[in-house]
Structure formats: C-alpha cells, structure tokens
Design a protein around this motif. Structure first.
Motif, PDB file in Angstrom:
ATOM      1  N   THR A 156      68.760  56.069  18.787  1.00 35.97           N
ATOM      2  CA  THR A 156      67.495  55.313  18.769  1.00 35.97           C
ATOM      3  C   THR A 156      67.514  54.195  17.709  1.00 35.97           C
ATOM      4  OG1 THR A 156      66.575  57.025  17.333  1.00 35.97           O
ATOM      5  CG2 THR A 156      66.064  57.178  19.668  1.00 35.97           C
ATOM      6  N   PRO A 157      66.676  53.174  17.920  1.00 34.13           N
ATOM      7  CA  PRO A 157      66.610  52.043  16.992  1.00 34.13           C
ATOM      8  C   PRO A 157      65.546  52.257  15.917  1.00 34.13           C
ATOM      9  CG  PRO A 157      65.281  51.547  18.888  1.00 34.13           C
ATOM     10  CD  PRO A 157      65.788  52.960  19.089  1.00 34.13           C
ATOM     11  N   PHE A 158      65.389  51.249  15.049  1.00 32.69           N
ATOM     12  CA  PHE A 158      64.490  51.435  13.904  1.00 32.69           C
ATOM     13  C   PHE A 158      63.042  51.086  14.197  1.00 32.69           C
ATOM     14  CE2 PHE A 158      65.521  46.889  13.506  1.00 32.69           C
ATOM     15  CZ  PHE A 158      64.254  46.369  13.314  1.00 32.69           C
ATOM     16  N   GLN A 164      60.304  56.001  19.480  1.00 31.67           N
ATOM     17  CA  GLN A 164      61.591  55.871  20.198  1.00 31.67           C
ATOM     18  C   GLN A 164      62.253  57.235  20.333  1.00 31.67           C
ATOM     19  OE1 GLN A 164      62.493  53.359  21.706  1.00 31.67           O
ATOM     20  NE2 GLN A 164      61.611  51.568  20.738  1.00 31.67           N
ATOM     21  N   LYS A 182      70.851  61.066  17.373  1.00 33.26           N
ATOM     22  CA  LYS A 182      71.189  60.299  16.170  1.00 33.26           C
ATOM     23  C   LYS A 182      70.181  59.160  16.028  1.00 33.26           C
ATOM     24  CE  LYS A 182      73.449  56.760  15.164  1.00 33.26           C
ATOM     25  NZ  LYS A 182      72.391  56.275  14.240  1.00 33.26           N
ATOM     26  N   GLU A 185      69.738  55.011  11.123  1.00 30.76           N
ATOM     27  CA  GLU A 185      69.909  55.384   9.710  1.00 30.76           C
ATOM     28  C   GLU A 185      68.943  54.617   8.816  1.00 30.76           C
ATOM     29  OE1 GLU A 185      72.276  54.517  11.768  1.00 30.76           O
ATOM     30  OE2 GLU A 185      72.807  52.450  11.262  1.00 30.76           O
ATOM     31  N   PHE A 233      70.368  55.467  25.193  1.00 29.98           N
ATOM     32  CA  PHE A 233      70.427  54.579  24.032  1.00 29.98           C
ATOM     33  C   PHE A 233      69.319  53.547  24.101  1.00 29.98           C
ATOM     34  CE2 PHE A 233      71.720  50.394  22.387  1.00 29.98           C
ATOM     35  CZ  PHE A 233      71.986  50.701  21.063  1.00 29.98           C
ATOM     36  N   THR A 234      68.624  53.335  23.003  1.00 30.04           N
ATOM     37  CA  THR A 234      67.727  52.192  22.883  1.00 30.04           C
ATOM     38  C   THR A 234      68.144  51.423  21.646  1.00 30.04           C
ATOM     39  OG1 THR A 234      65.936  53.404  23.929  1.00 30.04           O
ATOM     40  CG2 THR A 234      65.318  51.453  22.694  1.00 30.04           C
ATOM     41  N   GLY A 235      68.353  50.123  21.808  1.00 37.55           N
ATOM     42  CA  GLY A 235      68.766  49.302  20.671  1.00 37.55           C
ATOM     43  C   GLY A 235      69.170  47.927  21.146  1.00 37.55           C
ATOM     44  N   GLY A 236      69.997  47.274  20.366  1.00 37.85           N
ATOM     45  CA  GLY A 236      70.373  45.896  20.661  1.00 37.85           C
ATOM     46  C   GLY A 236      71.434  45.784  21.750  1.00 37.85           C
ATOM     47  N   LEU A 256      67.704  47.836  26.155  1.00 43.00           N
ATOM     48  CA  LEU A 256      68.239  46.899  25.159  1.00 43.00           C
ATOM     49  C   LEU A 256      67.204  45.842  24.760  1.00 43.00           C
ATOM     50  CD1 LEU A 256      71.802  46.688  26.743  1.00 43.00           C
ATOM     51  CD2 LEU A 256      70.887  48.365  25.138  1.00 43.00           C
ATOM     52  N   GLY A 257      67.655  44.723  24.311  1.00 41.72           N
ATOM     53  CA  GLY A 257      66.755  43.737  23.729  1.00 41.72           C
ATOM     54  C   GLY A 257      65.889  43.021  24.749  1.00 41.72           C
ATOM     55  N   CYS A 289      60.656  45.515  21.255  1.00 43.55           N
ATOM     56  CA  CYS A 289      61.537  44.903  22.247  1.00 43.55           C
ATOM     57  C   CYS A 289      60.706  44.018  23.166  1.00 43.55           C
ATOM     58  CB  CYS A 289      62.275  45.977  23.025  1.00 43.55           C
ATOM     59  SG  CYS A 289      61.197  47.223  23.695  1.00 43.55           S
ATOM     60  N   GLU A 383      67.288  36.776  20.713  1.00 49.14           N
ATOM     61  CA  GLU A 383      66.085  37.561  20.424  1.00 49.14           C
ATOM     62  C   GLU A 383      65.738  37.439  18.944  1.00 49.14           C
ATOM     63  OE1 GLU A 383      66.701  41.816  20.430  1.00 49.14           O
ATOM     64  OE2 GLU A 383      64.675  42.153  21.172  1.00 49.14           O
ATOM     65  N   PHE A 385      63.685  39.098  16.370  1.00 48.32           N
ATOM     66  CA  PHE A 385      63.003  40.395  16.327  1.00 48.32           C
ATOM     67  C   PHE A 385      62.070  40.463  15.111  1.00 48.32           C
ATOM     68  CE2 PHE A 385      63.311  45.206  16.577  1.00 48.32           C
ATOM     69  CZ  PHE A 385      62.877  45.277  17.879  1.00 48.32           C
ATOM     70  N   PHE A 450      59.362  52.117  32.532  1.00 48.06           N
ATOM     71  CA  PHE A 450      59.486  51.024  31.576  1.00 48.06           C
ATOM     72  C   PHE A 450      60.962  50.698  31.364  1.00 48.06           C
ATOM     73  CE2 PHE A 450      60.646  49.873  27.298  1.00 48.06           C
ATOM     74  CZ  PHE A 450      59.982  48.665  27.192  1.00 48.06           C
TER      75      PHE A 450
HETATM   76  P1  NAD Z   1      70.804  48.453  16.860  1.00 45.73           P
HETATM   77  O1  NAD Z   1      71.422  48.164  18.167  1.00 45.73           O
HETATM   78  O2  NAD Z   1      71.318  47.756  15.646  1.00 45.73           O
HETATM   79  O3  NAD Z   1      70.914  50.028  16.520  1.00 45.73           O
HETATM   80  C1  NAD Z   1      70.445  50.997  17.405  1.00 45.73           C
HETATM   81  C2  NAD Z   1      71.128  52.313  17.134  1.00 45.73           C
HETATM   82  O4  NAD Z   1      72.513  52.213  17.439  1.00 45.73           O
HETATM   83  C3  NAD Z   1      71.037  52.809  15.704  1.00 45.73           C
HETATM   84  O5  NAD Z   1      70.750  54.191  15.715  1.00 45.73           O
HETATM   85  C4  NAD Z   1      72.438  52.574  15.191  1.00 45.73           C
HETATM   86  O6  NAD Z   1      72.833  53.465  14.166  1.00 45.73           O
HETATM   87  C5  NAD Z   1      73.260  52.864  16.428  1.00 45.73           C
HETATM   88  N1  NAD Z   1      74.634  52.355  16.409  1.00 45.73           N
HETATM   89  C6  NAD Z   1      75.196  51.473  15.553  1.00 45.73           C
HETATM   90  N2  NAD Z   1      76.507  51.265  15.883  1.00 45.73           N
HETATM   91  C7  NAD Z   1      76.751  52.025  16.975  1.00 45.73           C
HETATM   92  C8  NAD Z   1      77.890  52.226  17.791  1.00 45.73           C
HETATM   93  N3  NAD Z   1      79.036  51.602  17.567  1.00 45.73           N
HETATM   94  N4  NAD Z   1      77.792  53.075  18.828  1.00 45.73           N
HETATM   95  C9  NAD Z   1      76.636  53.707  19.086  1.00 45.73           C
HETATM   96  N5  NAD Z   1      75.523  53.556  18.358  1.00 45.73           N
HETATM   97  C10 NAD Z   1      75.569  52.714  17.302  1.00 45.73           C
HETATM   98  O7  NAD Z   1      69.255  48.179  17.069  1.00 45.73           O
HETATM   99  P2  NAD Z   1      68.113  48.155  15.994  1.00 45.73           P
HETATM  100  O8  NAD Z   1      68.343  46.960  15.118  1.00 45.73           O
HETATM  101  O9  NAD Z   1      67.913  49.496  15.374  1.00 45.73           O
HETATM  102  O10 NAD Z   1      66.840  47.900  16.952  1.00 45.73           O
HETATM  103  C11 NAD Z   1      66.470  46.646  17.388  1.00 45.73           C
HETATM  104  C12 NAD Z   1      66.954  46.367  18.793  1.00 45.73           C
HETATM  105  O11 NAD Z   1      66.541  47.375  19.695  1.00 45.73           O
HETATM  106  C13 NAD Z   1      66.363  45.076  19.351  1.00 45.73           C
HETATM  107  O12 NAD Z   1      67.347  44.353  20.022  1.00 45.73           O
HETATM  108  C14 NAD Z   1      65.304  45.555  20.313  1.00 45.73           C
HETATM  109  O13 NAD Z   1      64.967  44.642  21.312  1.00 45.73           O
HETATM  110  C15 NAD Z   1      65.950  46.784  20.848  1.00 45.73           C
HETATM  111  N6  NAD Z   1      64.936  47.660  21.453  1.00 45.73           N
HETATM  112  C16 NAD Z   1      64.900  47.825  22.815  1.00 45.73           C
HETATM  113  C17 NAD Z   1      63.912  48.607  23.400  1.00 45.73           C
HETATM  114  C18 NAD Z   1      63.834  48.824  24.885  1.00 45.73           C
HETATM  115  O14 NAD Z   1      63.224  49.801  25.298  1.00 45.73           O
HETATM  116  N7  NAD Z   1      64.398  47.972  25.718  1.00 45.73           N
HETATM  117  C19 NAD Z   1      62.959  49.220  22.594  1.00 45.73           C
HETATM  118  C20 NAD Z   1      63.013  49.016  21.225  1.00 45.73           C
HETATM  119  C21 NAD Z   1      64.012  48.251  20.660  1.00 45.73           C
END
Ligand code: NAD
Length: 481
Positions: A156-158, A164, A182, A185, A233-236, A256-257, A289, A383, A385, A450
C-alpha cells in the motif's frame, strides 16, 4: 510549536508474524512531517521474516463462517468509530494530514469494514439452468467463490495510511483469505494499529500478518515467493510496472497513479465548479490518486473561474495538522514539497503564471494556483501528487476531450456542465475508469467499483465488492437436476 508527542504516544512497533510482535535488530524511524520529530519506530523485516510469514499463512486453513467474518468486521468498525480520535491522531502524526482529513479517513475505514461485513453475509454464487437451447439438458450449473489456494501479498502507498490498508485487508477477511501486508514505510503505524484492531475483534492472527522493511531488500520476496497467488498493489506507476514485470504467473491488481481533470464547460455554475476545484485539489493535501490534477476550463469562462479559484485558495487554511481549524496539513515530506516547488517554478519559467501559493516551509506547501499552463509542461504531463491547481483552457468540447485523454493516465474525472449532450459525450469518450458529473473525480463510496485504465491500473477494480471478486476463485458445479 507544541510537541506532537504531547498529543500522541511514541509507538515502537514490531512486525506482526503469527500473532507475535516481532522485534527486529534494525528498525525504521517514523517522522512527523510537520515537527520533524521521531514519533515511532517499526521493525525492519528480513527476507527470512517474510518467508516465515508466508509459511504461517500458507499452512493455515481459515474456517470462519460468513457470520463470524461479518461479526469480526462489524466489531472492528465499532471499535474504530469509538476510537476515532486516537486512530486519527496516528494518521495525522505520521503523515502530516490535517485532523480534518484524518477524522474523515477514519469514517471511510469504518465504512469499508461495515461494507465488508455486509458482503461477507451475501452469497454471490449463481445458478444457471442448462435446458436453455435445443441441445440443452436438464441440469444446473451452480457457481461458488472460494478463497485463493495461496497467499495474498498486499502493498500500500502512503497517501491514505489506513484506508488503503483497509481496502486490501477487509475483502481478504470477508473471503476467508490469508494476507501478508506490507504498508508504506512512510506511514506504517496506522497499518499496525488497524491489524491490532482486527485481532482484538477476533480475527485469527494467521489471516493477516504485517511486515515493514526496506523494499529493496524484501519487496521481491513478497512478489515472487512461491506461496503467493495474488499481488494487490496500490501506488505509483513505476513500481506498478516493476511488479508487473516480476509477478510471472500470478494474479495482479494494480491501482496506480492518476492525472484527473476537472472539466468546466461554459454553461457551468462557476461558484459550484470552483468549490469542487479547490476541494478536489487540496483535500488530503492534494495527495489522492483522484485529486484534481488539471483544471480544463472553457476559455469563455476561464477568467471568472480562475478568479474564484484564487479567492477560495487564499481562504483555504493550512498549517499545523493538529489544529482542527486547518483544512490542510503538510504533504508527506520535505522532498515532496520541494518537488512541487520545482515543477511549478519550471512551468513558470516556460510561460505559466503563478497566481497564488508555491510557498514552502519544510513539508508545508501552500495551496497553489497556476494558469496559462500547457499540456507539455511537466506539472501536468506527469502526476503532481500535491495541492497544486494548474488551469488550462480549451475552445470547445472536442479539444477538452482531446486534452483530457492526452496523458498516459486514465483514472477518474469530474465534469461541470448542465448540458445533457455534453455530459453524455464526456461519459462515453473520456478514457478513464470514472466520470463524475458535478462531483470531484475522487467521489465514490467504499463499496462501488473503483480503478483506472491505461497507466492508472491493470486487472480488477477495487471497492469492496470488486476486490472480493478478485480475491476469489470462481468454481462451477453442475448437477443432474
Ligand atoms: P510508491 O509507488 O512510491 O510506493 C507504494 C508502495 O510500494 C510502498 O509500500 C513502497 O514501499 C512499495 N515499494 C517500493 N518499492 C517496491 C518494489 N520494488 N516492489 C514492490 N513494492 C515496492 O507510491 P507512494 O508514493 O506511496 O503513493 C503515491 C502513488 O500512489 C501515487 O502515484 C498515487 O497516484 C498512487 N495511488 C493510486 C491509487 C489508486 O487507487 N489508483 C490510490 C492511491 C494512491
């Protein structure tokens, strides 16, 4: 500035593996972005710790009835609602989000729990008669949804530290799965708090384990361990695509983003539209996001709309996240704030006009409005953010749709018009997961589907109901009657 630790306790968290709080030799500091204080530490898992969690999860066979799963989730919701202040303090302390934002988030998390509890009671199996065609038979096909055979990895992301996590964990509990989580951090304390709440509500410890660590050390193990059946996974985008390259023959849900537009047509009520613009841009410090990341405005109304957005931006209170009168706290860290400053300065150097904001102090970054923005500027091509409102103009609906679709992203959108023909065209032609008429792009309820398309997401959608589908295997039985 009063110490954040006068309000919230210092929290030293171990990993949650097989019900134990596992202390590790190395730890990660959790820093309050507003005060710079260290507000907690969490364990730094090794690859061995991850493997142990995977083995415990895989060896466990969940047996909770639908009633029991539902009761656990409802109990956790009730506990969380009772402890809103404590729980929201944790979010605010580790993320710098304002108390207004973190209290709102706790309400959303409780909703996720309640929706999950309801869904756990609902048997979504189907029955088909087979005598529907000339060559049919008097048989029936019955479908069931079973938990996965292996383990779910959730990452999950921050930006919404607890919600999340809830959107991964709750559907997993509702479907009797086993998950190794996980969290980010940057904001791990909310995740441990949430896990403990579920254990207190009666969740078997093997069904949810939590590890934190350096992703460079443990991420690959979480992705490719042979027990893992699904990665959610939710994140970038960058990490999402890395996961896609690693996952091999495993189910994936990648959220993702985004680069969501608010589109304002020339017939729009500009007071209403500018309200949506500032709320969509600055809530949660612009770190959603689905935050409004581009304002696309018809050129006939751009000047008046911009004036209103600037006035409302100036009135948007920001500062100490613990001060309940502030709408907005900090962004996640100073590095993020510096990045916004840089991309805004770069846009200004390329001809954009800064109307208000772009002031930074540590991780505090003021709500910012920039107009005369062009699609090729980094500020809107990538993006951003954070709490930045870039305003761009268009001549007609064709150009608005072209601009909206002209990025790599496709998450959500908000539309301000009262003309049904235009609204219908946007609904049909925008390449996004969601089109919200007269709402911010981020509007949804926790139950509903969603997620995005293009670079914004791959696989199933989220939202409690869709996540339940993604976390289960559909099996069919056919019976001779
Ligand atoms: P990030 O991608 O930097 O990190 C997300 C997670 O991935 C963290 O837990 C991180 O520790 C982990 N991570 C880091 N390296 C990794 C690897 N090599 N393999 C697997 N996991 C790894 O994202 P962030 O900065 O925490 O959050 C912001 C991003 O999340 C923005 O781009 C935002 O748009 C996106 N987001 C998307 C949604 C959605 O539902 N589409 C929702 C919220 C946030």
């Amino acid at each position: 500035m009063s110490s954040i630790l006068e309000i919230a306790d210092f929290r030293a968290e171990g990993l949650r593996i097989g019900g134990a709080k596992v202390r590790t030799a190395r730890t990660i500091d959790v820093i309050n972005p507003y005060s710079g204080e260290r507000v907690g530490t969490v364990g730094m898992a090794s690859v061995e710790d991850v493997r142990r969690a995977m083995d415990i999860a895989k060896a466990y066979v969940p047996t909770l009835s639908r009633y029991e799963r539902s009761a656990i989730l409802n109990r956790a919701a009730a506990l969380l609602r009772e402890r809103t202040d404590e729980a929201s303090n944790i979010i605010t302390t580790e993320s710098g989000l304002s108390k207004k934002d973190s209290i709102y988030e706790i309400g959303r998390v409780a909703d996720v729990l309640n929706f999950g509890a309801n869904e756990a009671l609902r048997d979504d199996g189907q029955v088909f008669s087979c005598d529907l065609t000339p060559h049919g038979k008097k048989r029936k096909v019955i479908t069931t949804r079973d938990p996965l055979l292996g383990v779910i990895t959730a990452i999950t992301p921050f930006n919404h530290p607890m919600n999340q996590v809830a959107h991964k964990v709750v559907p997993s509990v509702a479907t009797n799965n086993r998950m190794v989580l996980k969290p980010s951090e940057k904001v791990p304390l909310s995740a441990y708090y949430f896990a403990d709440l579920l254990y207190e509500a009666g969740l078997p410890v093997e069904m949810l384990q939590v590890v934190t660590g350096d992703p460079r050390e443990i991420a690959d193990e979480l992705l490719i361990h042979p027990h893992v059946d699904l990665i959610t996974f939710t994140g970038g985008v960058a990490i999402g695509k890395y996961i896609a390259s690693k996952a091999g023959y495993r189910r994936m849900v990648l959220e993702l983003g985004g680069n969501d537009p608010l589109i304002v047509m020339d017939d729009a009520d500009l007071d209403k539209a500018s309200d949506l613009a500032v709320q969509g841009s600055y809530k949660n410090s612009g770190q959603r996001c689905t935050a409004v990341k581009r304002m696309l405005v018809h050129e006939k109304v751009a000047a008046e709309f911009t004036e209103r957005v600037v006035a409302k931006t100036k009135a948007w209170r920001y500062g100490d996240p613990m001060d309940k009168t502030n709408e907005m706290g900090t962004v996640i860290d100073e590095a993020a704030a510096r990045h916004f400053e840089k991309v805004v300065n770069e846009a200004v150097a390329q001809g954009a006009r800064l109307l208000v904001g772009n002031a930074r102090e540590g991780a505090l970054y003021s709500p910012t409005v920039v107009d005369r923005v062009r699609p090729e500027m980094t500020l809107v091509r990538e993006e951003t953010f954070g709490p930045v409102s870039p305003i761009m103009t268009f001549k007609d609906i064709d150009e608005a749709i072209r601009m909206s679709n002209g990025t790599a992203f496709g998450l959500s959108s908000g539309i301000c018009t009262n003309r049904l023909d235009d609204a219908t065209r946007f609904a049909k032609e925008l390449q996004v997961g969601t089109v919200n008429l007269w709402e911010v792009p981020g509007y949804r309820i926790e139950l509903t589907p969603f997620g995005g398309i293009k670079d914004s997401g791959l696989g199933y959608k989220e939202g409690v109901q869709e996540a339940i589908k993604s976390f289960t295997n559909c099996k069919t039985f056919t019976l001779p009657w």
